[in-house]
Design an enzyme around this catalytic site. Structure first.
Site, short mmCIF file in Angstrom:
data_model
loop_
_atom_site.label_atom_id
_atom_site.label_comp_id
_atom_site.label_asym_id
_atom_site.label_seq_id
_atom_site.Cartn_x
_atom_site.Cartn_y
_atom_site.Cartn_z
N GLY A 146 0.83 -1.20 0.00
CA GLY A 146 0.00 0.00 0.00
C GLY A 146 0.86 1.24 0.00
O GLY A 146 1.80 1.36 0.79
N ASP A 182 1.51 -1.36 -4.86
CA ASP A 182 0.18 -0.73 -4.87
C ASP A 182 -0.39 -0.85 -6.27
O ASP A 182 0.34 -0.73 -7.25
CB ASP A 182 0.27 0.74 -4.46
CG ASP A 182 -1.05 1.27 -3.94
OD1 ASP A 182 -1.08 1.85 -2.85
OD2 ASP A 182 -2.09 1.10 -4.64
N ARG A 232 -3.28 14.49 1.95
CA ARG A 232 -2.54 13.77 2.98
C ARG A 232 -1.36 12.98 2.45
O ARG A 232 -0.43 12.68 3.18
CB ARG A 232 -3.49 12.83 3.74
CG ARG A 232 -4.14 11.79 2.85
CD ARG A 232 -5.29 11.11 3.57
NE ARG A 232 -5.85 10.01 2.79
CZ ARG A 232 -6.65 10.16 1.75
NH1 ARG A 232 -6.98 11.36 1.34
NH2 ARG A 232 -7.11 9.11 1.10
N ASP A 242 -6.18 -0.30 2.66
CA ASP A 242 -7.45 0.33 3.00
C ASP A 242 -8.64 -0.59 2.77
O ASP A 242 -9.76 -0.15 2.73
CB ASP A 242 -7.63 1.62 2.18
CG ASP A 242 -7.72 1.33 0.70
OD1 ASP A 242 -7.59 0.15 0.32
OD2 ASP A 242 -7.94 2.27 -0.07
N ASN A 243 -8.40 -1.88 2.58
CA ASN A 243 -9.56 -2.75 2.39
C ASN A 243 -9.34 -4.12 3.02
O ASN A 243 -8.22 -4.59 3.15
CB ASN A 243 -9.90 -2.89 0.90
CG ASN A 243 -8.83 -3.64 0.14
OD1 ASN A 243 -8.89 -4.85 0.01
ND2 ASN A 243 -7.81 -2.92 -0.32
N CYS A 265 -36.84 -5.84 -1.95
CA CYS A 265 -38.13 -5.15 -2.08
C CYS A 265 -38.06 -3.71 -1.58
O CYS A 265 -38.66 -2.81 -2.16
CB CYS A 265 -39.21 -5.88 -1.29
SG CYS A 265 -39.56 -7.49 -1.96
#
Lengths: 518, 579
Positions: free
Chosen positions: B28, B52, B63, B123-124, B179
């Site tokens: 990352g 990444d 950031r 981040d996941n 629904c």
């Protein structure tokens, strides 16, 4: 805000919204000493878009500066630290404007300080000068942060006399007035005849109504609302028993799990009450120099005297209900909030008339009033101190009354006093203390703080650690302390969240920290 | 004075040398990654690999300090390394990889095993779980980290010695009944979900043509939610009709817009109203009176000066939403017509976001639900997690700091590292906790062992492999699952035993789960590689643990607030690699 800006700052606008952002963009921060920690602080403020920054530093760059500082390169050696850093940091964000002052601190004109909203001192400056600066800024009401790192240790002081915050982001309570419904809400509640509803309608009554009815019938038969634990438990049961089928009626499930909202007493919180009694807004002290925040407090006081409660924020939590019922209820809360706001604005105008301001409210002030009405139950004011130490703080350190989580001998306050001694040592000897200076270091401590050199073991251990590491160049700690310090500056710059009050000590050896009030 | 003098002093000479000789991986290169790479380099690591799959977007720049405006759309990993090269004081070898960390061809297990330490800056959840499983296969120390707004956490993971990423239960994302989404929305989020997951998807994204079996399956789901046959029929028809609408993406914008609005905001709503049972206890929706807006809309379209699109925090009127829908549709069908095969929803792709915002707002107004600003809808539709430089700086400081222990002894056990939490709570900026032991019920580390199985070729039969495994680990009877969920063998499913491994889908990078059919030994997960000889990992399998149903555990003791909950940043949608 332009489209590009709102996109660039999207992830932070979700924290402090455009009000916080524009405050930040209007801010000017001053950094004294272009250290690694200082660079980290500026980096973290430039990225989110602080308006201006100024670095005050008269030193030249040496290889030492490169050891932990990402914003300087070999080519910068020999250049002035303030200018080189300023140039390098400006690359981070074209929205932030940087300035460098390369004069020595005592040559700086007094008026220069008025440019800044926040001043940060990073690591060593002459302790005597720090004293003068502290007094000066305290008088000017400019917040001063003092950030120090040595080895794995770090400390932050916030010196300021008063901080007022409207958006504290602290309260998650909803102001629903279940115990004190206003007339329209009371009427709406009465319009529901729970017994005569068919099963489907019964399962779609919003829980606010269920709780309101339950609270009323309970109070009628018990001489008032439930107060003791037993009564509260009985009341909970009472609510549950009104369900026709508790497994399927989501609204009754929610009523039971939110039953605390029925006991929640509608009243003015003590913090707000004490603000309303502050001497600043007494008749004799109120004048056209009174800050707008205190004018709002004065208006709030009259509002509460007239109407009994704070202005209603008007937000309603999500709840099981059909759309119709929910929207009716939501509109009722909103309408009341809007009405309260209008009444509050009347009070503000009245206060302004008293102090002789007759030009009406600006758009910005109206926006502020909007925010104020939504947050009046959680506004916050801190009174700070201009001192860096106190007798009781020193005593606490000497008796090692710090929290002893792991039964280990350690002493957070010794870190703080050790770092202050560290800076005095530099002043006295013109170099940082080394391991061999240990005895002198302790002697100096007792001289500076006027106490017996017979220190608790925990303090001695900490001091030993400080003279052994004796470097403020460990990048990790700079990154960490820079992160924490800039977080605090952000609070001041956005005028949101409750800031540090007023000393923070970090122990990187144990990843532990503590907060103290001087 | 040399630049590393201070570092040697702070770290100690021995540890300093260990770090210098170490090779580490950072997964990352986003918010935490930018900060962490700086810390790792300045801590003196000898070699750092950075992976990444993402490219840089504008909203990163508040950031991710190593990226600039001119870097937008370029690879994060590549730019990151380029940006830090000039600060490389300690001659660290930096190797960037632009790719998905879960790609076993790009990143085979042999590559993973060359690292001394893995730092996650992800981040996941999906990628985190994957890296965690690799750490368990290889018994590599892993530093997990995450932030959301002002909160953050680091968690050092020493496989089988301390809690792993999967030991901590995760919240499952909220789902809504079909629904509610399709016929009876009552909250803004229902309309947003409808616009994003249903309408947008059907019109622009890659959708499979549904087979009769799939359609039957869909019907079953609906039947489990409602007994109203009329409603089900209506929902099933709607999907077909949208397929027709999709064909209109090749026509003019006027034709597309008129058809779209008339169908979804007028005709479909009228059809819904005719199903009486739905509105017995609900307020009926009111179809959009499209005709009344027609002339105003076309004059708005003609005047080029409208700045509706730029006002993201204002709540748009019906007309403005129609205008935004028009403009977004126009861009989207232009893109389809100029060669994009399909378009996926992406919160940073303004055309897709505008479409979803306006469509969901129009639907909300029809159902009497609150209309929201683009800014607020973006947060819900894009699962946006607030992120700022300060928290990332603090957390990456801890990430590096907490890993230092390991480089003293290189041992997985007896680590006195801590998990650290950061928050804005007054009085508690930083809190730490000693590492917990593995959760005894964790399927990943407590209930199974893992290792690497080397196969010399894929020509052998499944039967041979089964015999080898049974003999080596002393299993009585086993079942085998290949990959995520492909059952290839158990005691009454022996059809595959004579087939070659190759034909069954065995390949390098795939995993094979071995389960004991007699429930005596724990599960065994094998990571398949192709090597010179056949080799099974030397493991002593533990006895299978049996857990009693827990009945009264629930309201036992209250969890101390803020200590163990909800910290890791979660961004649910699976990331697609951008090229």
């Amino acid at each position: 805000m332009t489209i590009d800006k709102s996109n660039k700052y999207d992830r932070q606008l979700r924290l402090w919204a455009s009000t916080g952002q524009s405050n930040l963009e209007l801010s000017h921060i001053c950094l004294i000493n272009g250290t690694t920690t200082g660079s980290e602080i500026l980096k973290n403020l430039i990225l989110p878009g602080i308006g201006n920054f100024t670095i005050i530093d008269d030193k030249e760059i040496t290889t030492n500066d490169l050891a932990g500082n990402f914003f300087l390169t070999n080519d910068n050696i020999g250049q002035l630290r303030a200018s080189a850093l300023c140039e390098s940091l400006m690359e981070l964000n074209e929205d932030s404007k940087g300035h460098a002052i390369t004069d020595s601190l005592d040559e700086i004109d007094d008026s220069v300080w008025d440019r800044f909203n926040v001043v940060v001192v990073s690591d060593y400056i002459d302790p005597e000068f720090l004293d003068t600066l502290k007094t000066k800024l305290f008088k000017k009401e400019i917040p001063l942060f003092i950030v120090n790192t040595v080895g794995f240790y770090g400390t932050i002081n916030l010196i300021i006399n008063e901080i007022t915050v409207i958006e504290t982001h602290t309260s998650q309570l909803f102001d629903l007035r279940i115990d004190q419904p206003w007339q329209e809400l009371s009427e709406l509640s009465d319009s529901y005849q729970l017994d005569s509803l068919d099963d489907s309608d019964h399962a779609h009554v919003p829980y606010v109504i269920i709780l309101m009815q339950a609270l009323r019938s309970w109070s009628d038969s018990h001489n008032g609302p439930p107060t003791t634990m037993t009564e509260k438990r009985q009341f909970k049961k009472f609510v549950q028993d009104q369900s026709r089928n508790f497994t399927f009626e989501t609204n009754f499930n929610e009523a039971v799990s939110s039953v605390f909202r029925a006991y929640q007493k509608t009243q003015v919180p003590s913090m707000v009450k004490s603000l309303m009694n502050n001497d600043k807004i007494s008749d004799k002290n109120l004048n056209n120099e009174t800050p707008f925040f205190w004018i709002l407090i004065r208006a709030l006081k009259s509002f509460v005297e007239l109407y009994g409660n704070l202005p209603l924020p008007g937000t309603l939590p999500d709840m099981a209900s059909d759309t119709n019922n929910y929207i009716t209820l939501q509109n009722l809360y909103r309408d009341k909030a809007a009405k309260d706001k209008e009444l509050f604005i009347e009070e503000v105008k009245r206060v302004l008339t008293i102090i002789g301001r007759l030009d009406g409210l600006t758009a910005l002030e109206i926006e502020l009033i909007n925010i104020f009405c939504k947050n009046s139950h959680s506004i916050h004011v801190t009174s700070g101190s201009s001192q860096m130490t106190s007798k009781s703080l020193l005593e606490q350190m000497l008796s090692n009354k710090s929290n002893d989580y792991d039964n280990e001998e350690y002493n957070h306050l010794a870190i703080y006093f050790g770092i202050m001694t560290f800076n005095h040592f530099i002043k006295q000897n013109n170099h940082v203390p080394e391991e061999s200076d240990y005895d002198n270091f302790i002697k100096l401590f007792s001289e500076v703080f006027e106490c017996h050199p017979d220190l608790p073991l925990s303090a001695l251990k900490t001091f030993k650690e400080i003279v052994c590491h004796s470097s403020s160049h460990y990048h990790n700690i700079s990154s960490l302390m820079g992160g924490i310090a800039s977080q605090e500056v952000l609070k001041i710059a956005t005028s949101q969240y409750v800031p540090l009050d007023n000393l923070y000590v970090f122990d990187g050896i144990r990843s532990q920290s503590d907060k103290y009030k001087i | 004075m040399a630049k590393d003098t201070y570092l040697k002093k702070v770290l100690g000479e021995e540890r300093f040398n260990h770090i210098k000789a170490s090779k580490v991986l950072m997964v990352g290169a986003g918010g935490i990654g930018c900060e962490l790479i700086k810390n790792l380099m300045l801590t003196g690591f000898g070699e750092i690999h950075i992976v990444d799959l993402d490219t840089i977007t504008l909203s990163n720049l508040n950031r991710q300090f190593l990226f600039r405006q001119k870097d937008i759309n370029k690879s994060k990993a590549m730019i990151l390394v380029k940006a830090v090269e000039k600060f490389n004081y300690f001659d660290c070898k930096l190797i960037p990889h632009h790719g998905n960390i879960m790609n076993t061809e790009l990143f085979p297990i042999s590559w993973w095993s060359s690292f001394d330490y893995i730092y996650n800056a992800l981040d996941n959840v999906e990628a985190r779980t994957y890296v965690n499983s690799i750490a368990l296969f290889l018994k590599k120390p892993l530093m997990e980290s995450g932030t959301t707004g002002f909160q953050g956490q680091v968690l050092p993971i020493y496989p089988y010695q301390s809690e792993c990423f999967d030991c901590i239960p995760k919240d499952t994302p909220t789902t809504y009944p079909v629904c509610t989404i399709r016929s009876t929305p009552s909250k803004p989020v229902h309309c947003i979900t409808w616009a994003k997951e249903f309408l947008f998807m059907q019109l622009f994204d890659e959708v499979q043509i549904l087979s009769p079996e799939k359609l039957a399956e869909q019907r079953k789901i609906l039947e489990s939610e409602t007994t109203d046959k009329k409603e089900i029929d209506n929902l099933m028809n709607e999907t077909n009709e949208l397929n027709d609408l999709r064909k209109l993406t090749s026509s003019t914008i006027e034709e597309f817009m008129d058809n779209l609005v008339n169908k979804i905001f007028v005709k479909d709503i009228e059809k819904l109203i005719r199903i009486d049972s739905l509105w017995k206890y609900r307020k009926q929706p009111v179809p959009l009176d499209y005709a009344t807006y027609n002339s105003e809309l076309s004059s708005m379209v003609k005047s080029t000066s409208s700045d509706v699109l730029h006002n993201e925090t204002k709540v748009w009127s019906i007309l403005e939403n129609l205008y935004v829908l028009y403009q977004a549709s126009k861009s989207l069908i232009d893109r389809i017509q100029s060669g994009e095969k399909f378009i996926s929803f992406d919160k940073d792709d303004d055309d897709t976001l505008n479409f979803v915002v306006s469509a969901s707002n129009l639907r909300s107004s029809i159902f009497g639900i609150d209309v929201m600003s683009k800014f607020d809808i973006k947060q819900i539709a894009g699962n946006i997690i607030p992120a700022i430089a300060t928290t990332n700086a603090i957390i990456s400081g801890f990430s590096d700091l907490q890993s230092l222990n390991y480089f003293k002894s290189y041992e997985l056990s007896n680590q006195d590292a801590n998990t650290v939490f950061v928050s804005m709570k007054p009085n508690r900026f930083v809190a730490r906790a000693t590492l917990a032991s593995p959760n005894p019920q964790c399927a990943s580390c407590s209930l199974s062992s893992r290792g690497i199985m080397s196969l010399s070729s894929l020509d052998g039969t499944l039967q041979e492999l089964i015999d080898n495994i049974k003999e080596f680990y002393k299993y009585e009877d086993i079942s085998l699952i290949l990959g995520k969920n492909k059952l290839i063998y158990d005691f009454d499913f022996e059809d595959n035993v004579d087939r070659s491994l190759n034909s069954l889908g065995f390949k390098s990078g795939e995993t094979l789960l071995v389960q004991d059919d007699n429930d005596e030994l724990e599960n065994l997960e094998l990571y398949i590689i192709i090597g010179e000889e056949f080799k099974l990992p030397e493991l002593t399998l533990r006895a299978k643990k049996v857990f009693k149903e827990e009945t009264d555990a629930e309201d036992d003791e209250p969890i101390e607030e803020g200590v163990v909950d909800d910290i890791i940043e979660v961004e649910p949608p699976i990331k697609k690699q951008k090229v």
